[in-house]
Design a protein around this motif. Structure first.
Motif, PDB file in Angstrom:
ATOM      1  N   MET A   1      42.898  47.540  24.165  1.00  0.00           N
ATOM      2  CA  MET A   1      42.798  46.469  25.296  1.00  0.00           C
ATOM      3  C   MET A   1      43.032  45.164  24.522  1.00  0.00           C
ATOM      4  SD  MET A   1      40.075  45.821  28.023  1.00  0.00           S
ATOM      5  CE  MET A   1      39.665  44.074  28.278  1.00  0.00           C
ATOM      6  N   MET A   2      43.341  44.019  25.043  1.00  0.00           N
ATOM      7  CA  MET A   2      43.494  42.957  24.285  1.00  0.00           C
ATOM      8  C   MET A   2      42.051  42.111  24.027  1.00  0.00           C
ATOM      9  SD  MET A   2      44.699  40.973  27.821  1.00  0.00           S
ATOM     10  CE  MET A   2      45.930  42.103  28.442  1.00  0.00           C
ATOM     11  N   ASP A   3      42.473  40.995  23.080  1.00  0.00           N
ATOM     12  CA  ASP A   3      40.959  40.403  22.802  1.00  0.00           C
ATOM     13  C   ASP A   3      40.865  39.588  23.907  1.00  0.00           C
ATOM     14  OD1 ASP A   3      42.396  37.922  22.851  1.00  0.00           O
ATOM     15  OD2 ASP A   3      42.703  37.759  20.540  1.00  0.00           O
ATOM     16  N   GLN A   4      39.474  38.891  23.706  1.00  0.00           N
ATOM     17  CA  GLN A   4      38.692  38.373  24.708  1.00  0.00           C
ATOM     18  C   GLN A   4      39.530  37.165  25.288  1.00  0.00           C
ATOM     19  OE1 GLN A   4      36.221  39.980  26.016  1.00  0.00           O
ATOM     20  NE2 GLN A   4      35.467  38.372  27.687  1.00  0.00           N
ATOM     21  N   GLU A   5      39.949  36.389  24.555  1.00  0.00           N
ATOM     22  CA  GLU A   5      40.712  35.060  24.851  1.00  0.00           C
ATOM     23  C   GLU A   5      41.970  35.567  25.619  1.00  0.00           C
ATOM     24  OE1 GLU A   5      40.891  31.436  25.869  1.00  0.00           O
ATOM     25  OE2 GLU A   5      39.317  32.035  24.844  1.00  0.00           O
ATOM     26  N   LYS A   6      42.618  36.284  25.022  1.00  0.00           N
ATOM     27  CA  LYS A   6      43.820  36.695  25.825  1.00  0.00           C
ATOM     28  C   LYS A   6      43.641  37.318  27.288  1.00  0.00           C
ATOM     29  CE  LYS A   6      46.962  37.696  22.016  1.00  0.00           C
ATOM     30  NZ  LYS A   6      47.730  38.493  21.139  1.00  0.00           N
ATOM     31  N   TYR A   7      42.487  38.162  27.326  1.00  0.00           N
ATOM     32  CA  TYR A   7      42.019  38.640  28.545  1.00  0.00           C
ATOM     33  C   TYR A   7      41.776  37.780  29.581  1.00  0.00           C
ATOM     34  CZ  TYR A   7      39.359  41.208  31.863  1.00  0.00           C
ATOM     35  OH  TYR A   7      38.675  41.799  33.309  1.00  0.00           O
ATOM     36  N   ARG A   8      40.876  36.620  28.917  1.00  0.00           N
ATOM     37  CA  ARG A   8      40.601  35.141  29.901  1.00  0.00           C
ATOM     38  C   ARG A   8      41.759  34.866  30.503  1.00  0.00           C
ATOM     39  NH1 ARG A   8      35.389  32.974  26.657  1.00  0.00           N
ATOM     40  NH2 ARG A   8      33.896  34.798  27.153  1.00  0.00           N
ATOM     41  N   GLU A   9      42.760  34.459  29.520  1.00  0.00           N
ATOM     42  CA  GLU A   9      44.091  33.780  29.874  1.00  0.00           C
ATOM     43  C   GLU A   9      44.839  34.480  30.913  1.00  0.00           C
ATOM     44  OE1 GLU A   9      46.706  30.595  30.173  1.00  0.00           O
ATOM     45  OE2 GLU A   9      44.639  30.781  29.018  1.00  0.00           O
ATOM     46  N   ALA A  10      44.847  35.949  30.747  1.00  0.00           N
ATOM     47  CA  ALA A  10      45.516  36.634  31.517  1.00  0.00           C
ATOM     48  C   ALA A  10      45.023  36.792  32.969  1.00  0.00           C
ATOM     49  CB  ALA A  10      45.697  38.141  31.224  1.00  0.00           C
ATOM     50  N   VAL A  11      43.500  36.794  33.182  1.00  0.00           N
ATOM     51  CA  VAL A  11      42.637  36.646  34.239  1.00  0.00           C
ATOM     52  C   VAL A  11      43.090  35.309  34.964  1.00  0.00           C
ATOM     53  CG1 VAL A  11      40.457  36.680  35.554  1.00  0.00           C
ATOM     54  CG2 VAL A  11      41.188  38.222  33.674  1.00  0.00           C
ATOM     55  N   ARG A  12      42.991  34.463  34.180  1.00  0.00           N
ATOM     56  CA  ARG A  12      43.233  32.750  34.879  1.00  0.00           C
ATOM     57  C   ARG A  12      44.415  32.558  35.252  1.00  0.00           C
ATOM     58  NH1 ARG A  12      42.299  30.179  30.228  1.00  0.00           N
ATOM     59  NH2 ARG A  12      40.185  30.570  30.161  1.00  0.00           N
ATOM     60  N   ASN A  13      45.775  33.268  34.678  1.00  0.00           N
ATOM     61  CA  ASN A  13      46.961  33.009  35.073  1.00  0.00           C
ATOM     62  C   ASN A  13      47.216  34.045  36.579  1.00  0.00           C
ATOM     63  OD1 ASN A  13      47.732  31.478  33.015  1.00  0.00           O
ATOM     64  ND2 ASN A  13      48.414  33.223  31.923  1.00  0.00           N
ATOM     65  N   VAL A  51      44.168  43.262  35.947  1.00  0.00           N
ATOM     66  CA  VAL A  51      45.273  42.706  34.649  1.00  0.00           C
ATOM     67  C   VAL A  51      45.943  43.920  34.145  1.00  0.00           C
ATOM     68  CG1 VAL A  51      44.984  42.170  32.348  1.00  0.00           C
ATOM     69  CG2 VAL A  51      43.530  41.299  33.978  1.00  0.00           C
ATOM     70  N   ILE A  52      45.549  45.279  34.127  1.00  0.00           N
ATOM     71  CA  ILE A  52      46.319  46.358  33.696  1.00  0.00           C
ATOM     72  C   ILE A  52      47.418  46.580  34.273  1.00  0.00           C
ATOM     73  CG2 ILE A  52      46.236  48.947  33.115  1.00  0.00           C
ATOM     74  CD1 ILE A  52      43.227  48.249  32.250  1.00  0.00           C
ATOM     75  N   PHE A  53      47.163  46.725  35.597  1.00  0.00           N
ATOM     76  CA  PHE A  53      48.253  47.211  36.762  1.00  0.00           C
ATOM     77  C   PHE A  53      49.177  45.851  36.980  1.00  0.00           C
ATOM     78  CE2 PHE A  53      45.281  50.585  37.786  1.00  0.00           C
ATOM     79  CZ  PHE A  53      46.052  51.593  37.757  1.00  0.00           C
ATOM     80  N   GLN A  54      48.785  44.704  36.389  1.00  0.00           N
ATOM     81  CA  GLN A  54      49.803  43.491  36.943  1.00  0.00           C
ATOM     82  C   GLN A  54      49.762  43.326  38.424  1.00  0.00           C
ATOM     83  OE1 GLN A  54      51.469  40.936  34.918  1.00  0.00           O
ATOM     84  NE2 GLN A  54      49.401  41.630  34.044  1.00  0.00           N
ATOM     85  N   ARG A  55      48.580  43.668  39.069  1.00  0.00           N
ATOM     86  CA  ARG A  55      48.596  43.338  40.572  1.00  0.00           C
ATOM     87  C   ARG A  55      47.458  42.546  40.841  1.00  0.00           C
ATOM     88  NH1 ARG A  55      51.813  47.221  43.372  1.00  0.00           N
ATOM     89  NH2 ARG A  55      52.493  48.673  42.098  1.00  0.00           N
ATOM     90  N   SER A  56      47.431  42.063  41.994  1.00  0.00           N
ATOM     91  CA  SER A  56      46.150  41.120  42.240  1.00  0.00           C
ATOM     92  C   SER A  56      44.718  41.955  42.652  1.00  0.00           C
ATOM     93  CB  SER A  56      46.454  40.325  43.459  1.00  0.00           C
ATOM     94  OG  SER A  56      46.426  41.251  44.733  1.00  0.00           O
ATOM     95  N   GLU A  57      43.720  41.206  42.356  1.00  0.00           N
ATOM     96  CA  GLU A  57      42.541  41.918  42.706  1.00  0.00           C
ATOM     97  C   GLU A  57      42.292  42.679  44.196  1.00  0.00           C
ATOM     98  OE1 GLU A  57      39.361  39.627  39.902  1.00  0.00           O
ATOM     99  OE2 GLU A  57      40.736  38.364  41.212  1.00  0.00           O
TER     100      GLU A  57
END
Length: 113
Positions: A1-13, A51-57
């Protein structure tokens, strides 16, 4: 898994520009469906799966419902709002007889005897 900051950025995007998701609009493969089911059983969160599947929630939640991973068909008490679906499903009622002016006279609402 990615670090916390990258994860937050991915969720935000993902939330601010869903059009940028790589898999947006694609059909689900059988492999992805199985992986989603496994992740669901392992209590992985909706956002993390998105985030993992690159699809919307929303797409993740729709696939969970489509696969009936909540077992609503086997356990009717797990239905939303713990209610039984309304009997009347005519085009006017649209499953909510409280909004239908024809509810009392609707032939779909007649109890079978």
């Amino acid at each position: 898994m990615m670090d916390q900051e990258k994860y937050r950025e991915a969720v935000r995007n993902m939330r601010h520009s869903p059009a940028s998701l790589e898999r947006r609009g694609e059909c689900w493969s059988e492999e992805d469906k199985e992986k989603l089911s496994e992740m669901f059983d392992d209590d992985v969160g909706i956002t993390e799966m998105a985030v993992i599947f690159q699809r919307s929630e929303t797409a993740i939640m729709q696939q969970i419902e489509k696969q009936d991973l909540y077992d609503r068909t086997l356990h009717p008490t797990r239905q939303r709002n713990n209610s039984v679906p309304y009997k009347c499903l005519c085009e006017v009622c649209v499953a909510d007889p409280a909004l239908c002016p024809l509810h009392k006279t609707c032939t779909n609402n007649q109890e079978e005897t």
